[in-house]
Design an enzyme around this catalytic site. Structure first.
Site, PDB file in Angstrom:
ATOM      1  N   ASN A 210       0.860  -1.191   0.000  1.00 56.78           N
ATOM      2  CA  ASN A 210       0.000   0.000   0.000  1.00 56.78           C
ATOM      3  C   ASN A 210       0.896   1.242   0.000  1.00 56.78           C
ATOM      4  O   ASN A 210       2.118   1.132  -0.068  1.00 56.78           O
ATOM      5  CB  ASN A 210      -0.931  -0.029   1.216  1.00 56.78           C
ATOM      6  CG  ASN A 210      -0.143  -0.128   2.495  1.00 56.78           C
ATOM      7  OD1 ASN A 210       0.592   0.772   2.863  1.00 56.78           O
ATOM      8  ND2 ASN A 210      -0.263  -1.264   3.172  1.00 56.78           N
ATOM      9  N   ASP A 279      -4.857  -6.580   4.969  1.00 56.95           N
ATOM     10  CA  ASP A 279      -5.864  -7.450   5.588  1.00 56.95           C
ATOM     11  C   ASP A 279      -5.795  -8.867   5.014  1.00 56.95           C
ATOM     12  O   ASP A 279      -6.175  -9.823   5.680  1.00 56.95           O
ATOM     13  CB  ASP A 279      -7.265  -6.861   5.350  1.00 56.95           C
ATOM     14  CG  ASP A 279      -7.465  -5.589   6.158  1.00 56.95           C
ATOM     15  OD1 ASP A 279      -6.939  -5.529   7.280  1.00 56.95           O
ATOM     16  OD2 ASP A 279      -8.118  -4.658   5.658  1.00 56.95           O
ATOM     17  N   LYS A 289       8.754 -17.057 -10.673  1.00 54.63           N
ATOM     18  CA  LYS A 289       7.965 -15.954 -11.256  1.00 54.63           C
ATOM     19  C   LYS A 289       6.766 -16.526 -12.027  1.00 54.63           C
ATOM     20  O   LYS A 289       6.936 -17.441 -12.846  1.00 54.63           O
ATOM     21  CB  LYS A 289       8.877 -15.160 -12.194  1.00 54.63           C
ATOM     22  CG  LYS A 289       8.199 -13.970 -12.808  1.00 54.63           C
ATOM     23  CD  LYS A 289       9.137 -13.245 -13.767  1.00 54.63           C
ATOM     24  CE  LYS A 289       8.356 -12.185 -14.510  1.00 54.63           C
ATOM     25  NZ  LYS A 289       9.076 -11.673 -15.657  1.00 54.63           N
ATOM     26  N   PHE A 323      -4.566   3.052  14.512  1.00 54.04           N
ATOM     27  CA  PHE A 323      -4.938   4.044  13.502  1.00 54.04           C
ATOM     28  C   PHE A 323      -6.080   3.475  12.681  1.00 54.04           C
ATOM     29  O   PHE A 323      -6.315   2.263  12.695  1.00 54.04           O
ATOM     30  CB  PHE A 323      -3.749   4.345  12.577  1.00 54.04           C
ATOM     31  CG  PHE A 323      -2.897   5.485  13.062  1.00 54.04           C
ATOM     32  CD1 PHE A 323      -2.090   5.341  14.179  1.00 54.04           C
ATOM     33  CD2 PHE A 323      -2.881   6.706  12.401  1.00 54.04           C
ATOM     34  CE1 PHE A 323      -1.303   6.382  14.638  1.00 54.04           C
ATOM     35  CE2 PHE A 323      -2.098   7.762  12.836  1.00 54.04           C
ATOM     36  CZ  PHE A 323      -1.316   7.597  13.956  1.00 54.04           C
ATOM     37  N   LYS A 337     -14.291   0.093  15.297  1.00 51.50           N
ATOM     38  CA  LYS A 337     -12.965  -0.531  15.448  1.00 51.50           C
ATOM     39  C   LYS A 337     -12.420  -0.385  16.863  1.00 51.50           C
ATOM     40  O   LYS A 337     -11.887  -1.327  17.430  1.00 51.50           O
ATOM     41  CB  LYS A 337     -11.968   0.094  14.464  1.00 51.50           C
ATOM     42  CG  LYS A 337     -12.067  -0.486  13.068  1.00 51.50           C
ATOM     43  CD  LYS A 337     -11.016   0.131  12.149  1.00 51.50           C
ATOM     44  CE  LYS A 337     -11.209  -0.391  10.735  1.00 51.50           C
ATOM     45  NZ  LYS A 337     -10.406   0.307   9.740  1.00 51.50           N
ATOM     46  N   LYS A 341     -11.988  -3.867  18.837  1.00 52.31           N
ATOM     47  CA  LYS A 341     -10.606  -4.343  18.996  1.00 52.31           C
ATOM     48  C   LYS A 341     -10.032  -3.999  20.367  1.00 52.31           C
ATOM     49  O   LYS A 341      -8.863  -4.253  20.640  1.00 52.31           O
ATOM     50  CB  LYS A 341      -9.729  -3.764  17.889  1.00 52.31           C
ATOM     51  CG  LYS A 341     -10.199  -4.175  16.484  1.00 52.31           C
ATOM     52  CD  LYS A 341      -9.142  -3.881  15.449  1.00 52.31           C
ATOM     53  CE  LYS A 341      -9.665  -4.138  14.042  1.00 52.31           C
ATOM     54  NZ  LYS A 341      -8.616  -4.083  13.021  1.00 52.31           N
TER      55      LYS A 341
HETATM   56  O1  PMT Z   1       2.868   6.131   6.529  1.00 53.76           O
HETATM   57  P1  PMT Z   1       2.243   7.425   6.043  1.00 53.76           P
HETATM   58  O2  PMT Z   1       2.463   7.651   4.569  1.00 53.76           O
HETATM   59  O3  PMT Z   1       2.670   8.612   6.885  1.00 53.76           O
HETATM   60  O4  PMT Z   1       0.654   7.307   6.206  1.00 53.76           O
HETATM   61  C1  PMT Z   1       0.084   7.196   7.484  1.00 53.76           C
HETATM   62  C2  PMT Z   1      -1.028   6.145   7.492  1.00 53.76           C
HETATM   63  C3  PMT Z   1      -2.188   6.631   6.639  1.00 53.76           C
HETATM   64  C4  PMT Z   1      -0.517   4.785   6.984  1.00 53.76           C
HETATM   65  C5  PMT Z   1      -1.446   5.969   9.004  1.00 53.76           C
HETATM   66  O5  PMT Z   1      -1.737   7.221   9.494  1.00 53.76           O
HETATM   67  C6  PMT Z   1      -2.611   5.032   9.155  1.00 53.76           C
HETATM   68  O6  PMT Z   1      -3.756   5.393   9.066  1.00 53.76           O
HETATM   69  N1  PMT Z   1      -2.290   3.743   9.425  1.00 53.76           N
HETATM   70  C7  PMT Z   1      -3.295   2.686   9.534  1.00 53.76           C
HETATM   71  C8  PMT Z   1      -3.731   2.272   8.166  1.00 53.76           C
HETATM   72  C9  PMT Z   1      -4.616   1.043   8.249  1.00 53.76           C
HETATM   73  O7  PMT Z   1      -4.158  -0.039   7.987  1.00 53.76           O
HETATM   74  O8  PMT Z   1      -5.800   1.261   8.675  1.00 53.76           O
HETATM   75  P2  PMT Z   1      -6.911   0.121   8.851  1.00 53.76           P
HETATM   76  O9  PMT Z   1      -8.132   0.885   9.123  1.00 53.76           O
HETATM   77  O10 PMT Z   1      -6.884  -0.793   7.660  1.00 53.76           O
HETATM   78  O11 PMT Z   1      -6.440  -0.688  10.127  1.00 53.76           O
HETATM   79  C10 PMT Z   1      -6.824  -0.289  11.422  1.00 53.76           C
HETATM   80  C11 PMT Z   1      -5.728  -0.597  12.417  1.00 53.76           C
HETATM   81  O12 PMT Z   1      -5.565  -2.006  12.493  1.00 53.76           O
HETATM   82  C12 PMT Z   1      -4.383  -0.013  12.081  1.00 53.76           C
HETATM   83  O13 PMT Z   1      -3.787   0.434  13.273  1.00 53.76           O
HETATM   84  C13 PMT Z   1      -3.630  -1.199  11.509  1.00 53.76           C
HETATM   85  O14 PMT Z   1      -2.220  -1.080  11.778  1.00 53.76           O
HETATM   86  C14 PMT Z   1      -4.250  -2.368  12.274  1.00 53.76           C
HETATM   87  N2  PMT Z   1      -4.252  -3.635  11.548  1.00 53.76           N
HETATM   88  C15 PMT Z   1      -4.855  -3.752  10.343  1.00 53.76           C
HETATM   89  C16 PMT Z   1      -4.875  -4.992   9.723  1.00 53.76           C
HETATM   90  C17 PMT Z   1      -4.273  -6.095  10.359  1.00 53.76           C
HETATM   91  N3  PMT Z   1      -4.248  -7.280   9.799  1.00 53.76           N
HETATM   92  N4  PMT Z   1      -3.708  -5.941  11.556  1.00 53.76           N
HETATM   93  C18 PMT Z   1      -3.692  -4.742  12.159  1.00 53.76           C
HETATM   94  O15 PMT Z   1      -3.185  -4.610  13.265  1.00 53.76           O
END
Ligand code: PMT
Length: 412
Positions: A210, A279, A289, A323, A337, A341
């Site tokens: 991403n 995810d 490949k 986040f 969330k 969580k």
């Molecule tokens: O790195 P930058 O370019 O500065 O950008 C910052 C950012 C946009 C990446 C950051 O600010 C941000 O929002 N990070 C979380 C992005 C994200 O994955 O969001 P989500 O809504 O999909 O996930 C929610 C939370 O669960 C996040 O804290 C993520 O780290 C966590 N997660 C998600 C999936 C997973 N399998 N395990 C997780 O722990």
């Protein structure tokens, strides 16, 4: 604040050197020890004797002009400095700093020092606006170098615009701010930050990832270090430069990130999940490949472990911040969330808002806990967002009673 401090004043070649002499005089009057390093070009504008007289110390220009045989002078000054100030800083010196060049006494000292660095640029308006200069300044900002913006007005070159060295009074305020002891509300705490985007391999040459640059996570790691914490930075794929003074653990996939976080979890006080974690991952990684054959190719993806979910389920004394990057129904998803969580805080960035989210130097965030909205921040530099967030976190963990079941028995 000033007495007992060593300030290294680096003077580079520009007409604004005359203001550096006034700055040197003001600094010396505070009782601080002022050690001046000039570049060769600076000596064409003002004689070293001026700075020697004002600082009451020898001025160093030549790296090899070692006056004291018991020390190597650029290392000695670099080590002794409480602050290095470069005023005026030319475009050339800023470029050397950004690229790690060390071909004179000042650039060598700047590379060798671990002291904070404050840079006051002064140059022609077009030079200052040049993308190369701006990019070099951005690189330095990402490494924690502080800048005092040049002023606008009549420039010595005849132009009117931005480029004049800030006035000595303004520089004194900025220097004073740097020397002030900073509050350390996270002293004694161990903060683990995740940053960047995970990589989910498809085959040896392709992967799913991403747009995360790591800037948000890095800003948090740096701010946590400045606030006194011991910091572990679990870093996936990033494009920005990570901060110094933190323990970096390199990971690639969501599974590796989970392993890195799990194995350190018992020892940490705060986890901040700024990383963008995939995810899903390919069900199988091809060991060769994948060759182009049919018009369509179907990849089967399987769910990745949810790291935040695991943290929420296993937390004891730990404070968990997640986040959320959302494009629609942001508040509704954020509240769902943070509750589901079991994290303690959620930082919501609506990535459709200009200046927010992936890759930018700024962010626009709202902070939630299970009870609802806690704080809404305007467009801010990611460093400022990081400080606001950590001040809130520090307040909340420091308010927790030490005798609660979660916190009892912790040896800090
Ligand atoms: O790195 P930058 O370019 O500065 O950008 C910052 C950012 C946009 C990446 C950051 O600010 C941000 O929002 N990070 C979380 C992005 C994200 O994955 O969001 P989500 O809504 O999909 O996930 C929610 C939370 O669960 C996040 O804290 C993520 O780290 C966590 N997660 C998600 C999936 C997973 N399998 N395990 C997780 O722990």
């Amino acid at each position: 604040m000033w007495k007992g401090k060593t300030i290294v004043l680096g003077v580079t070649g520009g007409i604004a050197c005359f203001k550096a002499a006034a700055l040197c005089s003001k600094l010396a009057q505070t009782g601080a020890e002022v050690r001046v390093i000039m570049t060769e070009s600076a000596t064409k504008f003002v004689a070293p004797l001026t700075f020697q007289t004002l600082s009451r110390h020898d001025v160093i220009v030549d790296t090899f002009d070692e006056k004291d045989a018991s020390v190597v002078s650029h290392i000695d000054l670099a080590d002794r400095a409480d602050l290095v100030v470069v005023a005026p800083a030319t475009a050339n010196m800023i470029a050397k700093m950004a690229h790690g060049l060390a071909d004179d006494m000042l650039s060598t000292t700047l590379l060798a020092t671990t002291a904070p660095i404050l840079v006051a640029p002064a140059m022609n308006v077009h030079m200052y606006a040049h993308p190369a200069v701006q990019a070099n300044m951005q690189t330095l900002r990402e490494r924690g170098v502080q800048f005092v913006e040049p002023g606008e007005g009549q420039l010595a070159c005849g132009y009117v615009g931005k480029g004049r060295l800030a006035e000595p009074e303004e520089l004194m305020v900025a220097i004073g701010r740097q020397l002030q002891p900073r509050p350390q509300p996270l002293s004694g705490r161990h903060v683990l930050v995740t940053a960047g985007g995970t990589i989910e391999r498809i085959d040896p040459v392709r992967y799913i990832t991403n747009d995360s640059s790591g800037k948000m996570g890095f800003a948090i790691a740096e701010a946590a270090r400045e606030m006194g914490a011991r910091v572990t930075l679990v870093k996936a794929k990033t494009t920005a430069t990570p901060p110094g003074g933190v323990d970096i653990v390199e990971v690639s996939s969501a599974q590796e990130m989970l392993d890195a976080v799990q194995s350190r979890f018992a020892d940490v006080d705060v986890v901040i999940k700024a990383a963008a974690v995939a995810d899903y991952r390919p069900a199988e990684i091809a060991d060769r490949k994948i060759k182009k054959k049919d018009n369509t190719l179907t990849l089967t993806l399987v769910k990745n472990p949810d790291i935040v979910q695991w943290l929420g389920e296993h937390k004891k004394h730990q404070f968990i911040v997640q986040f959320a990057a959302e494009t629609n129904d942001a508040e509704q998803y954020a509240l769902d969330k943070v509750r589901r969580k079991k994290s303690d805080l959620l930082v919501l960035n609506d990535v459709t808002v200009p200046g927010a989210g992936f890759g930018t130097d700024t962010n626009v965030v709202r902070l939630y806990d299970a009870a609802g909205l806690v704080r809404e921040l305007p467009l801010m530099d990611k460093r400022e967002v990081a400080r606001e967030l950590l001040e809130l976190v520090a307040g909340r963990i420091n308010d927790r009673k030490r005798d609660t079941p979660e916190d009892s028995g912790r040896d800090r």
